[in-house]
Design a protein around this motif. Structure first.
Motif, PDB file in Angstrom:
ATOM      1  N   MET A 184       0.827  -1.345  -0.053  1.00  0.00           N
ATOM      2  CA  MET A 184      -0.041   0.141  -0.037  1.00  0.00           C
ATOM      3  C   MET A 184       1.091   1.240  -0.281  1.00  0.00           C
ATOM      4  O   MET A 184       1.594   1.295   0.826  1.00  0.00           O
ATOM      5  N   ILE A 185       0.526   2.076  -1.030  1.00  0.00           N
ATOM      6  CA  ILE A 185       1.509   3.291  -1.053  1.00  0.00           C
ATOM      7  C   ILE A 185       0.884   4.376  -0.351  1.00  0.00           C
ATOM      8  O   ILE A 185      -0.440   4.736  -0.204  1.00  0.00           O
ATOM      9  N   THR A 186       1.788   4.859   0.634  1.00  0.00           N
ATOM     10  CA  THR A 186       1.260   5.843   1.621  1.00  0.00           C
ATOM     11  C   THR A 186       1.908   7.193   1.466  1.00  0.00           C
ATOM     12  O   THR A 186       2.994   7.163   0.686  1.00  0.00           O
ATOM     13  N   ILE A 187       1.173   8.262   1.918  1.00  0.00           N
ATOM     14  CA  ILE A 187       1.847   9.668   1.720  1.00  0.00           C
ATOM     15  C   ILE A 187       3.363   9.720   2.481  1.00  0.00           C
ATOM     16  O   ILE A 187       4.158  10.303   1.703  1.00  0.00           O
ATOM     17  N   LYS A 188       3.440   8.949   3.608  1.00  0.00           N
ATOM     18  CA  LYS A 188       4.724   8.767   4.261  1.00  0.00           C
ATOM     19  C   LYS A 188       5.864   8.237   3.288  1.00  0.00           C
ATOM     20  O   LYS A 188       6.926   8.608   3.346  1.00  0.00           O
ATOM     21  N   ASN A 189       5.591   7.021   2.840  1.00  0.00           N
ATOM     22  CA  ASN A 189       6.398   6.420   1.815  1.00  0.00           C
ATOM     23  C   ASN A 189       6.733   7.319   0.607  1.00  0.00           C
ATOM     24  O   ASN A 189       7.816   7.417   0.214  1.00  0.00           O
ATOM     25  N   ARG A 190       5.977   7.967   0.150  1.00  0.00           N
ATOM     26  CA  ARG A 190       5.962   9.073  -1.029  1.00  0.00           C
ATOM     27  C   ARG A 190       7.075  10.166  -0.444  1.00  0.00           C
ATOM     28  O   ARG A 190       7.953  10.601  -1.195  1.00  0.00           O
ATOM     29  N   GLN A 191       6.700  10.729   0.571  1.00  0.00           N
ATOM     30  CA  GLN A 191       7.692  11.703   1.333  1.00  0.00           C
ATOM     31  C   GLN A 191       9.062  11.353   1.499  1.00  0.00           C
ATOM     32  O   GLN A 191      10.124  11.742   1.274  1.00  0.00           O
TER      33      GLN A 191
ATOM     34  N   LYS B 155       7.227  -2.624   1.884  1.00  0.00           N
ATOM     35  CA  LYS B 155       5.917  -2.437   2.450  1.00  0.00           C
ATOM     36  C   LYS B 155       5.026  -2.208   1.515  1.00  0.00           C
ATOM     37  O   LYS B 155       3.821  -2.619   1.742  1.00  0.00           O
ATOM     38  N   GLU B 156       5.021  -1.694   0.260  1.00  0.00           N
ATOM     39  CA  GLU B 156       4.381  -1.492  -0.685  1.00  0.00           C
ATOM     40  C   GLU B 156       3.874  -2.647  -1.468  1.00  0.00           C
ATOM     41  O   GLU B 156       3.074  -2.885  -2.406  1.00  0.00           O
ATOM     42  N   GLY B 157       4.618  -3.941  -1.307  1.00  0.00           N
ATOM     43  CA  GLY B 157       4.138  -5.239  -1.739  1.00  0.00           C
ATOM     44  C   GLY B 157       4.908  -5.331  -3.301  1.00  0.00           C
ATOM     45  O   GLY B 157       4.331  -5.896  -4.005  1.00  0.00           O
ATOM     46  N   GLU B 158       6.007  -4.546  -3.499  1.00  0.00           N
ATOM     47  CA  GLU B 158       6.421  -4.556  -4.883  1.00  0.00           C
ATOM     48  C   GLU B 158       7.328  -5.713  -5.131  1.00  0.00           C
ATOM     49  O   GLU B 158       7.657  -6.335  -4.193  1.00  0.00           O
ATOM     50  N   ASP B 159       7.710  -6.024  -6.303  1.00  0.00           N
ATOM     51  CA  ASP B 159       8.597  -7.195  -6.716  1.00  0.00           C
ATOM     52  C   ASP B 159       9.878  -6.573  -6.115  1.00  0.00           C
ATOM     53  O   ASP B 159      10.268  -5.332  -6.598  1.00  0.00           O
ATOM     54  N   LEU B 160      10.622  -7.654  -5.325  1.00  0.00           N
ATOM     55  CA  LEU B 160      11.927  -6.919  -4.845  1.00  0.00           C
ATOM     56  C   LEU B 160      13.108  -7.370  -5.613  1.00  0.00           C
ATOM     57  O   LEU B 160      14.277  -7.172  -5.000  1.00  0.00           O
ATOM     58  N   LEU B 161      13.016  -8.056  -6.520  1.00  0.00           N
ATOM     59  CA  LEU B 161      14.246  -8.654  -7.367  1.00  0.00           C
ATOM     60  C   LEU B 161      14.970  -7.528  -7.530  1.00  0.00           C
ATOM     61  O   LEU B 161      16.387  -7.841  -7.414  1.00  0.00           O
ATOM     62  N   VAL B 162      14.624  -6.465  -8.311  1.00  0.00           N
ATOM     63  CA  VAL B 162      15.490  -5.323  -8.694  1.00  0.00           C
ATOM     64  C   VAL B 162      16.123  -4.580  -7.515  1.00  0.00           C
ATOM     65  O   VAL B 162      17.293  -4.236  -7.648  1.00  0.00           O
TER      66      VAL B 162
END
Length: 131
Positions: A1-8, A85-92
């Motif tokens: 989940m993308i949060t404002i805190k993560n974007r900042q 935290k955002e659930g993205e693919d972590l390989l890169v």
């Protein structure tokens, strides 16, 4: 989940990355100058820097490269944590962290080589490695 805190946090990290990238550009320019200075020395022409200045510049330049490599490692790790935290693919991110670790090791070796060379001696043969 993308949060404002993560974007900042990502924006803050990108700002650090921009500043660090500018510092890397400066270290590359210094490496070019040191290489050109070495070329002048080999041709027995007047050099830009004397041997002591060359050693000092090279030492500071290699230390700066080591620090920037470590900063990029930290940045990649922080981006990995955000992406996890955002659930993205972590390989890169794993690959970027591995590349940063290897770059940091290489920078450490190059810095060590410049560090053990006595100031004022002929360091032109060891000053050229660029990370």
């Amino acid at each position: 989940m993308i949060t404002i805190k993560n974007r900042q946090e990502e924006i803050k990290i990108l700002n650090i990355q921009l500043i660090t990238s500018l510092i890397v550009i400066i270290t590359i320019i210094l490496s070019i100058l040191l290489t050109y200075n070495q070329k002048l020395d080999i041709k027995n022409k007047k050099t830009i820097f004397n041997k002591k200045q060359t050693h000092n510049i090279s030492y500071i330049n290699r230390l700066t490269i080591l620090i920037t490599a470590i900063i990029f490692l930290i940045i990649n790790y922080k981006l990995y944590k955000i992406s996890k935290k955002e659930g993205e693919d972590l390989l890169v991110y794993y690959l970027q962290i591995l590349a940063s670790i290897l770059s940091s090791i290489a920078a450490l070796i190059v810095f060590y080589v410049v560090s053990i060379e006595p100031s004022g001696n002929d360091i032109s043969d060891i000053e050229n490695p660029v990370i």
